[in-house]
Design a protein around this motif. Structure first.
Motif, PDB file in Angstrom:
ATOM      1  N   ALA A 157      56.041  44.801  46.040  1.00 45.39           N
ATOM      2  CA  ALA A 157      56.457  45.896  45.736  1.00 45.39           C
ATOM      3  C   ALA A 157      56.735  45.925  44.320  1.00 45.39           C
ATOM      4  N   THR A 158      56.796  44.963  43.448  1.00 46.91           N
ATOM      5  CA  THR A 158      56.751  45.130  41.850  1.00 46.91           C
ATOM      6  C   THR A 158      55.282  45.469  41.809  1.00 46.91           C
ATOM      7  N   ALA A 159      54.421  44.757  42.093  1.00 52.63           N
ATOM      8  CA  ALA A 159      53.021  44.698  41.704  1.00 52.63           C
ATOM      9  C   ALA A 159      52.664  46.267  41.999  1.00 52.63           C
ATOM     10  N   LEU A 160      52.852  46.700  43.085  1.00 45.47           N
ATOM     11  CA  LEU A 160      52.690  48.264  43.545  1.00 45.47           C
ATOM     12  C   LEU A 160      53.237  49.420  42.575  1.00 45.47           C
ATOM     13  N   VAL A 161      54.586  48.961  42.224  1.00 42.84           N
ATOM     14  CA  VAL A 161      55.122  49.803  41.218  1.00 42.84           C
ATOM     15  C   VAL A 161      54.252  49.656  39.785  1.00 42.84           C
ATOM     16  N   VAL A 162      54.011  48.628  39.376  1.00 40.69           N
ATOM     17  CA  VAL A 162      53.258  48.314  37.874  1.00 40.69           C
ATOM     18  C   VAL A 162      51.809  48.999  38.143  1.00 40.69           C
ATOM     19  N   ASP A 163      51.358  48.963  39.510  1.00 38.85           N
ATOM     20  CA  ASP A 163      49.952  49.617  39.552  1.00 38.85           C
ATOM     21  C   ASP A 163      50.068  51.341  39.390  1.00 38.85           C
ATOM     22  N   PHE A 164      51.323  51.527  40.012  1.00 37.58           N
ATOM     23  CA  PHE A 164      51.547  52.968  39.850  1.00 37.58           C
ATOM     24  C   PHE A 164      51.859  53.481  38.303  1.00 37.58           C
ATOM     25  N   ALA A 165      52.669  52.794  37.742  1.00 44.81           N
ATOM     26  CA  ALA A 165      53.018  52.990  36.423  1.00 44.81           C
ATOM     27  C   ALA A 165      51.573  53.068  35.347  1.00 44.81           C
ATOM     28  N   PHE A 166      50.595  52.290  35.511  1.00 41.93           N
ATOM     29  CA  PHE A 166      49.616  52.181  34.686  1.00 41.93           C
ATOM     30  C   PHE A 166      48.566  53.154  35.201  1.00 41.93           C
ATOM     31  N   ARG A 167      48.388  53.383  36.605  1.00 35.23           N
ATOM     32  CA  ARG A 167      47.152  53.968  37.192  1.00 35.23           C
ATOM     33  C   ARG A 167      47.627  55.490  37.502  1.00 35.23           C
ATOM     34  N   GLN A 168      48.741  55.701  37.781  1.00 32.52           N
ATOM     35  CA  GLN A 168      49.234  57.131  38.155  1.00 32.52           C
ATOM     36  C   GLN A 168      50.074  57.881  36.917  1.00 32.52           C
ATOM     37  N   LEU A 169      50.758  57.072  36.146  1.00 33.17           N
ATOM     38  CA  LEU A 169      51.586  57.555  35.059  1.00 33.17           C
ATOM     39  C   LEU A 169      50.898  57.409  33.696  1.00 33.17           C
ATOM     40  N   GLY A 170      49.785  56.626  33.531  1.00 33.93           N
ATOM     41  CA  GLY A 170      49.018  56.683  32.434  1.00 33.93           C
ATOM     42  C   GLY A 170      49.813  55.918  31.336  1.00 33.93           C
ATOM     43  N   LEU A 171      50.809  54.853  31.857  1.00 34.08           N
ATOM     44  CA  LEU A 171      51.658  54.297  30.975  1.00 34.08           C
ATOM     45  C   LEU A 171      50.547  53.024  30.082  1.00 34.08           C
ATOM     46  N   ASN A 172      50.973  52.422  28.977  1.00 32.68           N
ATOM     47  CA  ASN A 172      50.399  51.337  28.628  1.00 32.68           C
ATOM     48  C   ASN A 172      50.919  50.020  28.535  1.00 32.68           C
ATOM     49  N   ARG A 173      52.354  50.459  28.481  1.00 34.46           N
ATOM     50  CA  ARG A 173      53.405  48.912  28.378  1.00 34.46           C
ATOM     51  C   ARG A 173      54.541  49.168  29.327  1.00 34.46           C
ATOM     52  N   LEU A 174      54.795  48.166  30.009  1.00 33.21           N
ATOM     53  CA  LEU A 174      56.144  47.859  30.784  1.00 33.21           C
ATOM     54  C   LEU A 174      57.061  46.740  30.206  1.00 33.21           C
ATOM     55  N   THR A 175      58.309  47.095  30.285  1.00 34.50           N
ATOM     56  CA  THR A 175      59.127  46.027  29.661  1.00 34.50           C
ATOM     57  C   THR A 175      60.063  45.584  30.782  1.00 34.50           C
ATOM     58  N   SER A 176      60.736  44.415  30.829  1.00 29.32           N
ATOM     59  CA  SER A 176      61.804  44.038  31.789  1.00 29.32           C
ATOM     60  C   SER A 176      62.684  42.882  31.135  1.00 29.32           C
ATOM     61  N   SER A 218      63.833  36.196  39.112  1.00 31.13           N
ATOM     62  CA  SER A 218      63.548  37.138  38.203  1.00 31.13           C
ATOM     63  C   SER A 218      62.456  36.777  37.279  1.00 31.13           C
ATOM     64  N   ARG A 219      62.790  35.505  36.790  1.00 27.77           N
ATOM     65  CA  ARG A 219      61.771  35.027  35.693  1.00 27.77           C
ATOM     66  C   ARG A 219      60.408  34.595  36.387  1.00 27.77           C
ATOM     67  N   ASP A 220      60.381  34.018  37.469  1.00 25.60           N
ATOM     68  CA  ASP A 220      59.100  33.500  38.379  1.00 25.60           C
ATOM     69  C   ASP A 220      58.428  34.801  38.547  1.00 25.60           C
ATOM     70  N   LEU A 221      59.082  35.736  39.208  1.00 25.50           N
ATOM     71  CA  LEU A 221      58.429  37.169  39.523  1.00 25.50           C
ATOM     72  C   LEU A 221      57.806  37.791  38.449  1.00 25.50           C
ATOM     73  N   VAL A 222      58.526  38.103  37.061  1.00 28.78           N
ATOM     74  CA  VAL A 222      57.628  38.695  36.126  1.00 28.78           C
ATOM     75  C   VAL A 222      56.554  38.083  35.568  1.00 28.78           C
ATOM     76  N   ALA A 223      56.914  36.679  35.758  1.00 28.24           N
ATOM     77  CA  ALA A 223      55.791  35.919  35.134  1.00 28.24           C
ATOM     78  C   ALA A 223      54.497  36.002  36.104  1.00 28.24           C
ATOM     79  N   ARG A 224      54.660  36.111  37.343  1.00 27.95           N
ATOM     80  CA  ARG A 224      53.401  36.204  38.198  1.00 27.95           C
ATOM     81  C   ARG A 224      52.674  37.709  38.029  1.00 27.95           C
TER      82      ARG A 224
END
Length: 213
Positions: free
Chosen positions: A111-130, A139-145
């Motif tokens: 789900a996180t990977a899909l949201v990241v895809d959405f942010a970059f491909r659909q919203l045209g963002l350049n950076r995500l912070t967490s 959470s550490r392991d998830l964002v690292a992946r």
């Protein structure tokens, strides 16, 4: 979860009616404090509605986007969101929460990977912070992946369980994700799939090599 159908999840836009369904997630102060540094007390229905009301306004639509994660039975099992969207800086904050009943199923990373895809491909963002509490290894392991890099540590910035914890700041750039995306997709099995919308194509299903249906 043993059969293929039970391993299919989907993201859909969050609705006001969902607040009543997910309200019990905000009743466990220890669990919430592990994921949200602003939550300290269990919230009642009115408080939950007040804290989420910006998600359902026209003004809020430009700076935040939240999805409910549903299982094959239509039950909400998590939330995935993009907060603090800046169209000038083209960045935002990404957040993910999975109910205890669905943890360790692989739905969180997909789900996180899909949201990241959405942010970059659909919203045209350049950076995500967490952000995550330093002792929150999940959470550490998830964002690292996902490909997030540690960018700093805010010392003793997160108070919970009677003590101060460090808060770790991580970030991923669009270029980082472009390099990491295919490798992550190869690492994840097709046994569990998360799609965006009820009739998502393979392009909006994670892992992306999956085919809908």
């Amino acid at each position: 979860m043993s059969d293929n159908l039970s391993n299919k999840f989907r993201l859909r836009p969050m609705e006001k009616a969902d607040l009543e369904v997910i309200s019990h997630w905000f009743q466990d102060p220890e669990d919430v404090a592990l994921f949200d540094r602003t939550s300290r007390v269990p919230l009642n229905q009115f408080q939950i509605e007040e804290s989420w009301k910006a998600v359902f306004t026209a003004e809020g639509a430009g700076c935040k986007c939240w999805f409910v994660v549903e299982n094959s039975s239509g039950e909400a099992v998590g939330l995935a969101g993009i907060e603090s969207v800046s169209l000038v800086n083209r960045d935002a904050v990404v957040a993910m929460f999975v109910d205890k009943s669905a943890r360790r199923t692989g739905v969180g990373i997909r789900a996180t990977a899909l949201v990241v895809d959405f942010a970059f491909r659909q919203l045209g963002l350049n950076r995500l912070t967490s952000y995550y509490r330093a002792d929150n290894t999940s959470s550490r392991d998830l964002v690292a992946r996902i490909g997030c890099q540690v960018e700093g540590t805010m010392r003793e910035a997160w108070f919970a369980d009677g003590q101060f914890h460090d808060m770790v700041v991580v970030g991923v750039l669009k270029g980082d994700w472009a390099k990491r995306r295919d490798a992550l997709a190869a690492e994840l099995s097709d046994d569990t799939q998360v799609s965006l919308g009820p009739n998502a194509s393979a392009a909006w299903t994670w892992p992306p090599k999956c085919k809908s249906g």
